[in-house]
Scaffold this active site. Structure first.
Site, PDB file in Angstrom:
ATOM      1  CB  ALA A 184      32.826 -10.162 -31.484  1.00  0.00           C
TER       2      ALA A 184
ATOM      3  CE  LYS B 156      29.980  -6.192 -29.497  1.00  0.00           C
ATOM      4  NZ  LYS B 156      30.877  -7.177 -30.159  1.00  0.00           N
TER       5      LYS B 156
ATOM      6  CB  CYS C  97      30.790 -16.040 -25.249  1.00  0.00           C
ATOM      7  SG  CYS C  97      29.910 -16.583 -26.711  1.00  0.00           S
ATOM      8  CG  PHE C  98      33.481 -12.567 -22.398  1.00  0.00           C
ATOM      9  CD1 PHE C  98      34.026 -13.327 -23.428  1.00  0.00           C
ATOM     10  CD2 PHE C  98      33.670 -11.193 -22.438  1.00  0.00           C
ATOM     11  CE1 PHE C  98      34.735 -12.736 -24.471  1.00  0.00           C
ATOM     12  CE2 PHE C  98      34.380 -10.593 -23.464  1.00  0.00           C
ATOM     13  CZ  PHE C  98      34.904 -11.363 -24.478  1.00  0.00           C
TER      14      PHE C  98
ATOM     15  CG  LEU D 188      39.272 -11.811 -25.982  1.00  0.00           C
ATOM     16  CD1 LEU D 188      38.249 -12.360 -26.976  1.00  0.00           C
ATOM     17  CD2 LEU D 188      39.927 -10.553 -26.540  1.00  0.00           C
TER      18      LEU D 188
HETATM   19  P1  NAD Z   1      21.807 -19.727 -30.039  1.00  0.00           P
HETATM   20  O1  NAD Z   1      21.060 -20.047 -28.809  1.00  0.00           O
HETATM   21  O2  NAD Z   1      21.598 -18.415 -30.709  1.00  0.00           O
HETATM   22  O3  NAD Z   1      21.505 -20.834 -31.173  1.00  0.00           O
HETATM   23  C1  NAD Z   1      21.519 -22.216 -30.938  1.00  0.00           C
HETATM   24  C2  NAD Z   1      20.400 -22.856 -31.765  1.00  0.00           C
HETATM   25  O4  NAD Z   1      20.510 -24.272 -31.664  1.00  0.00           O
HETATM   26  C3  NAD Z   1      18.996 -22.508 -31.294  1.00  0.00           C
HETATM   27  O5  NAD Z   1      18.279 -21.885 -32.340  1.00  0.00           O
HETATM   28  C4  NAD Z   1      18.377 -23.859 -30.896  1.00  0.00           C
HETATM   29  O6  NAD Z   1      16.990 -23.965 -31.201  1.00  0.00           O
HETATM   30  C5  NAD Z   1      19.191 -24.813 -31.724  1.00  0.00           C
HETATM   31  N1  NAD Z   1      19.194 -26.192 -31.225  1.00  0.00           N
HETATM   32  C6  NAD Z   1      19.431 -26.631 -29.968  1.00  0.00           C
HETATM   33  N2  NAD Z   1      19.402 -27.970 -29.914  1.00  0.00           N
HETATM   34  C7  NAD Z   1      19.133 -28.402 -31.177  1.00  0.00           C
HETATM   35  C8  NAD Z   1      18.991 -29.684 -31.776  1.00  0.00           C
HETATM   36  N3  NAD Z   1      19.140 -30.801 -31.052  1.00  0.00           N
HETATM   37  N4  NAD Z   1      18.702 -29.757 -33.086  1.00  0.00           N
HETATM   38  C9  NAD Z   1      18.560 -28.630 -33.830  1.00  0.00           C
HETATM   39  N5  NAD Z   1      18.688 -27.378 -33.326  1.00  0.00           N
HETATM   40  C10 NAD Z   1      18.991 -27.263 -32.008  1.00  0.00           C
HETATM   41  O7  NAD Z   1      23.341 -19.942 -29.707  1.00  0.00           O
HETATM   42  P2  NAD Z   1      24.599 -19.206 -30.374  1.00  0.00           P
HETATM   43  O8  NAD Z   1      24.811 -17.870 -29.772  1.00  0.00           O
HETATM   44  O9  NAD Z   1      24.518 -19.335 -31.859  1.00  0.00           O
HETATM   45  O10 NAD Z   1      25.777 -20.135 -29.836  1.00  0.00           O
HETATM   46  C11 NAD Z   1      25.970 -21.455 -30.317  1.00  0.00           C
HETATM   47  C12 NAD Z   1      27.294 -21.966 -29.809  1.00  0.00           C
HETATM   48  O11 NAD Z   1      28.360 -21.154 -30.327  1.00  0.00           O
HETATM   49  C13 NAD Z   1      27.460 -21.915 -28.287  1.00  0.00           C
HETATM   50  O12 NAD Z   1      28.225 -23.023 -27.885  1.00  0.00           O
HETATM   51  C14 NAD Z   1      28.254 -20.641 -28.053  1.00  0.00           C
HETATM   52  O13 NAD Z   1      29.017 -20.695 -26.880  1.00  0.00           O
HETATM   53  C15 NAD Z   1      29.154 -20.599 -29.262  1.00  0.00           C
HETATM   54  N6  NAD Z   1      29.583 -19.260 -29.671  1.00  0.00           N
HETATM   55  C16 NAD Z   1      28.721 -18.205 -29.642  1.00  0.00           C
HETATM   56  C17 NAD Z   1      29.151 -16.950 -30.072  1.00  0.00           C
HETATM   57  C18 NAD Z   1      28.224 -15.765 -30.059  1.00  0.00           C
HETATM   58  O14 NAD Z   1      28.702 -14.659 -30.283  1.00  0.00           O
HETATM   59  N7  NAD Z   1      26.945 -15.918 -29.815  1.00  0.00           N
HETATM   60  C19 NAD Z   1      30.445 -16.789 -30.555  1.00  0.00           C
HETATM   61  C20 NAD Z   1      31.299 -17.898 -30.593  1.00  0.00           C
HETATM   62  C21 NAD Z   1      30.850 -19.132 -30.150  1.00  0.00           C
HETATM   63  C1  UDX Z   2      33.049 -12.548 -27.512  1.00  0.00           C
HETATM   64  C2  UDX Z   2      34.441 -12.684 -28.157  1.00  0.00           C
HETATM   65  O1  UDX Z   2      34.950 -11.383 -28.449  1.00  0.00           O
HETATM   66  C3  UDX Z   2      34.353 -13.516 -29.419  1.00  0.00           C
HETATM   67  O2  UDX Z   2      35.656 -13.711 -29.967  1.00  0.00           O
HETATM   68  C4  UDX Z   2      33.724 -14.859 -29.091  1.00  0.00           C
HETATM   69  O3  UDX Z   2      33.606 -15.643 -30.254  1.00  0.00           O
HETATM   70  C5  UDX Z   2      32.366 -14.670 -28.443  1.00  0.00           C
HETATM   71  O4  UDX Z   2      32.505 -13.837 -27.265  1.00  0.00           O
HETATM   72  P1  UDX Z   2      30.917 -11.047 -27.969  1.00  0.00           P
HETATM   73  O5  UDX Z   2      30.500 -11.505 -26.621  1.00  0.00           O
HETATM   74  O6  UDX Z   2      29.962 -11.165 -29.094  1.00  0.00           O
HETATM   75  O7  UDX Z   2      32.246 -11.820 -28.421  1.00  0.00           O
HETATM   76  O8  UDX Z   2      31.344  -9.491 -27.900  1.00  0.00           O
HETATM   77  P2  UDX Z   2      32.637  -8.728 -27.368  1.00  0.00           P
HETATM   78  O9  UDX Z   2      32.939  -7.656 -28.327  1.00  0.00           O
HETATM   79  O10 UDX Z   2      33.729  -9.624 -27.002  1.00  0.00           O
HETATM   80  O11 UDX Z   2      32.090  -8.007 -26.052  1.00  0.00           O
HETATM   81  C6  UDX Z   2      31.748  -8.753 -24.888  1.00  0.00           C
HETATM   82  C7  UDX Z   2      31.392  -7.784 -23.778  1.00  0.00           C
HETATM   83  O12 UDX Z   2      32.548  -7.075 -23.322  1.00  0.00           O
HETATM   84  C8  UDX Z   2      30.389  -6.706 -24.179  1.00  0.00           C
HETATM   85  O13 UDX Z   2      29.477  -6.496 -23.140  1.00  0.00           O
HETATM   86  C9  UDX Z   2      31.254  -5.483 -24.403  1.00  0.00           C
HETATM   87  O14 UDX Z   2      30.562  -4.280 -24.237  1.00  0.00           O
HETATM   88  C10 UDX Z   2      32.300  -5.674 -23.309  1.00  0.00           C
HETATM   89  N1  UDX Z   2      33.563  -4.969 -23.576  1.00  0.00           N
HETATM   90  C11 UDX Z   2      34.296  -5.278 -24.678  1.00  0.00           C
HETATM   91  C12 UDX Z   2      34.027  -4.032 -22.657  1.00  0.00           C
HETATM   92  O15 UDX Z   2      33.378  -3.766 -21.644  1.00  0.00           O
HETATM   93  N2  UDX Z   2      35.221  -3.403 -22.902  1.00  0.00           N
HETATM   94  C13 UDX Z   2      35.976  -3.694 -23.997  1.00  0.00           C
HETATM   95  O16 UDX Z   2      37.059  -3.085 -24.136  1.00  0.00           O
HETATM   96  C14 UDX Z   2      35.503  -4.654 -24.912  1.00  0.00           C
END
Ligand code: NAD
Ligand code: UDX
Length: 480
Positions: free
Chosen positions: A160, A335, A272-273, A223
């Protein structure tokens, strides 16, 4: 030396690879991206994302066994294990628009891997993808494989934002899905060996590919569902005089339910959510499971309801109009402890207030002025990722200004809306804020960070999500 290449230097790719490099000195890790700006930032003192503890980890291994590069093809071709951590946003056009995952970035990464590879590869799905994506990726990779053996693994990320480093250092579980063949099992073992450098064996779960892919979507849906459940209860608390914090505490004491993720709020945000639930809805519909799809849709509907309800509370409390009134918005990130604004509820709340012609002054300790203006000036789906380093000069929204601190934001304001639970908002001098505001002075706490009674004693009219209403709000027509 095992060589790892991660495609995508974003919120997941950057921190995850920094931790692998830190924990596995014998592995060379290169993170590549098409965004020149992003890679330049990863190679500088000002990392492209704010995450507590990240700077330290990067500093310890950058230039030793952790590298950031735009030379994608070179590093992909040299790697043994390729993580693909590109963005998978919701499709905005065409079939499945508004629900299905847009796999354009994934597909182009897979095609590039197929083009440049000269040796066997383990390709790891790190991005969150629809169940069965591995099958499509396999087709792309093997179609033109030149005799190369590709093993696809699903290794979804559960970090997260704001706690990414501790989540990566001490994960609840690491999930690895692979083919149930001798080659598949060997690939799973190779990835297990990487994580085993710091993750206890019993926390590394192995499953088939489809279970791993679906578990990620299911975990996020569960979640988010908890938050929508407590938010639905928060509306009922306001209507009845119950206190949502007391209800959440009492409910969470049941060990089958547990206390975490029961904080009522103005709504969940983050990249994500919503995206992952929409994806689950789409997959359910495609499989003819409309009842299942409708069940999950409700989680998003309650979230939208909660954001609207908050805006309606603000407007109706202030004599049914905020036209020309200054409203201070404290917190814009989705957040605390992140500068990320993707799907932040603050965007919807601010747009709602702007529709009612309010003047808004926004303060957030980590979000840049440009980012706020861009988020408020663009329609939901007008931008593409990565948003954070796109060079652009946004057309500033006229009624929006950005403040240096909470006191400046609140000066001369009629109301204060708290939209992110930054710790510093708990410690503010609310007496000073009150003295500088128009009267009656309102506080609308969308995160339950202030003590309503203390603020009422100062003279504020206070609305806090799910908390008993003060007489001012009780006398107003019910907000639905
Ligand atoms: P992000 O947008 O921050 O980063 C993705 C990166 O990939 C960008 O910098 C983009 O330029 C690059 N990219 C895209 N196409 C490309 C290519 N063909 N070659 C090289 N680089 C390329 O995204 P993120 O938040 O890191 O999320 C990535 C994935 O992980 C998503 O599928 C997301 O759902 C998942 N995920 C995100 C979180 C989170 O908290 N952000 C948590 C768990 C899973
Ligand atoms: C979420 C998942 O927690 C993580 O496991 C996954 O890999 C990516 O998506 P993230 O979106 O980074 O992570 O943050 P998270 O802490 O889950 O909060 C998501 C949103 O829910 C935020 O806006 C947060 O403020 C809100 N939230 C969270 C609430 O409103 N109430 C809560 O009790 C918890």
């Amino acid at each position: 030396m095992v060589k790892i290449c991660c495609i995508g230097a974003g919120y997941v790719g950057g921190p995850t690879m920094a931790v692998i490099a830190l924990k596995c000195p014998s592995i060379e890790v290169v993170v590549v991206d098409i965004s020149v700006n992003r890679i330049a930032a990863w190679n500088s003192d000002q990392l492209p994302i704010y995450e507590p503890g990240l700077d330290d980890a990067v500093k310890q291994c950058r230039g030793k066994n952790l590298f950031f590069s735009t030379d994608i093809e070179k590093h992909v071709s040299e790697a043994d294990i390729i993580f693909v951590s590109v963005n998978t946003p919701t499709k905005t056009r065409g079939l499945g628009a508004g629900k299905a995952a847009d796999l354009t970035y994934w597909e182009s990464a897979a095609r590039m891997i197929a083009d440049v590879s000269k040796s066997d590869k383990i390709v790891v799905e790190k991005s969150t993808v629809p169940v069965k994506t591995a099958e499509a990726i396999e087709k792309i990779l093997t179609h033109n494989s030149k005799g190369i053996n590709y093993q696809i693994l699903s290794n979804p990320e559960f970090l997260a934002e704001g706690t990414a480093m501790q989540d990566l250092f001490k994960p609840d579980r690491v999930l690895i899905g692979g083919r149930e063949t001798p080659e598949g099992r060997k690939a799973v073992q190779a990835l297990k060996d990487v994580y085993a450098h710091w993750v206890p064996e019993d926390r590394i779960l192995t499953t088939n590919l489809w279970s791993a892919e679906l578990s990620k979507l299911a975990a996020n849906a569960f979640l988010a569902q908890r938050i929508s459940s407590i938010n639905a209860i928060s509306a009922l608390c306001e209507a009845t005089g119950a206190n949502v914090s007391e209800v959440a505490y009492a409910v969470g004491k049941d060990s089958r339910i547990g206390p975490k993720f029961l904080n009522a709020s103005v709504g969940f945000g983050g990249s994500c959510f919503q995206k992952d639930i929409l994806n689950l809805v789409y997959i359910s519909e495609c499989n003819g499971l409309s009842v299942v799809a409708n069940y999950w849709k409700q989680v998003i509907q309650i979230n939208d309801y909660q954001k609207n309800r908050f805006v309606n509370r603000v407007v109706s409390s202030m004599f049914n109009t905020v036209s020309g009134k200054k409203i201070a918005v404290l917190g814009f990130a989705f957040k605390k402890d992140t500068g990320d604004t993707r799907e932040t509820p603050a965007i919807d709340v601010c747009k709602g207030l702007l529709r009612d012609k309010a003047t808004i002054s926004i303060y957030d300790p980590q979000v840049t002025d440009d980012q706020i203006q861009r988020d408020l000036a663009t329609n939901k789906f007008d931008w593409d990722h990565p948003v954070h380093l796109q060079p652009m000069s946004p057309t500033a929204v006229k009624q929006v200004s950005i403040a240096w601190d909470a006191y400046e934001a609140a000066k001369g304001a009629h109301g204060v809306c708290i939209l992110t639970e930054w710790d510093e908002f708990k410690e503010l001098d609310y007496r000073r804020i009150y003295d500088d505001m128009q009267k009656p002075a309102f506080v609308f706490d969308g995160r339950n960070v202030v003590d309503p009674e203390k603020l009422r004693a100062i003279g504020f009219i206070v609305y806090a999500i799910g908390k008993p209403l003060d007489s001012w709000l009780k006398d107003l027509p019910a907000v639905a």
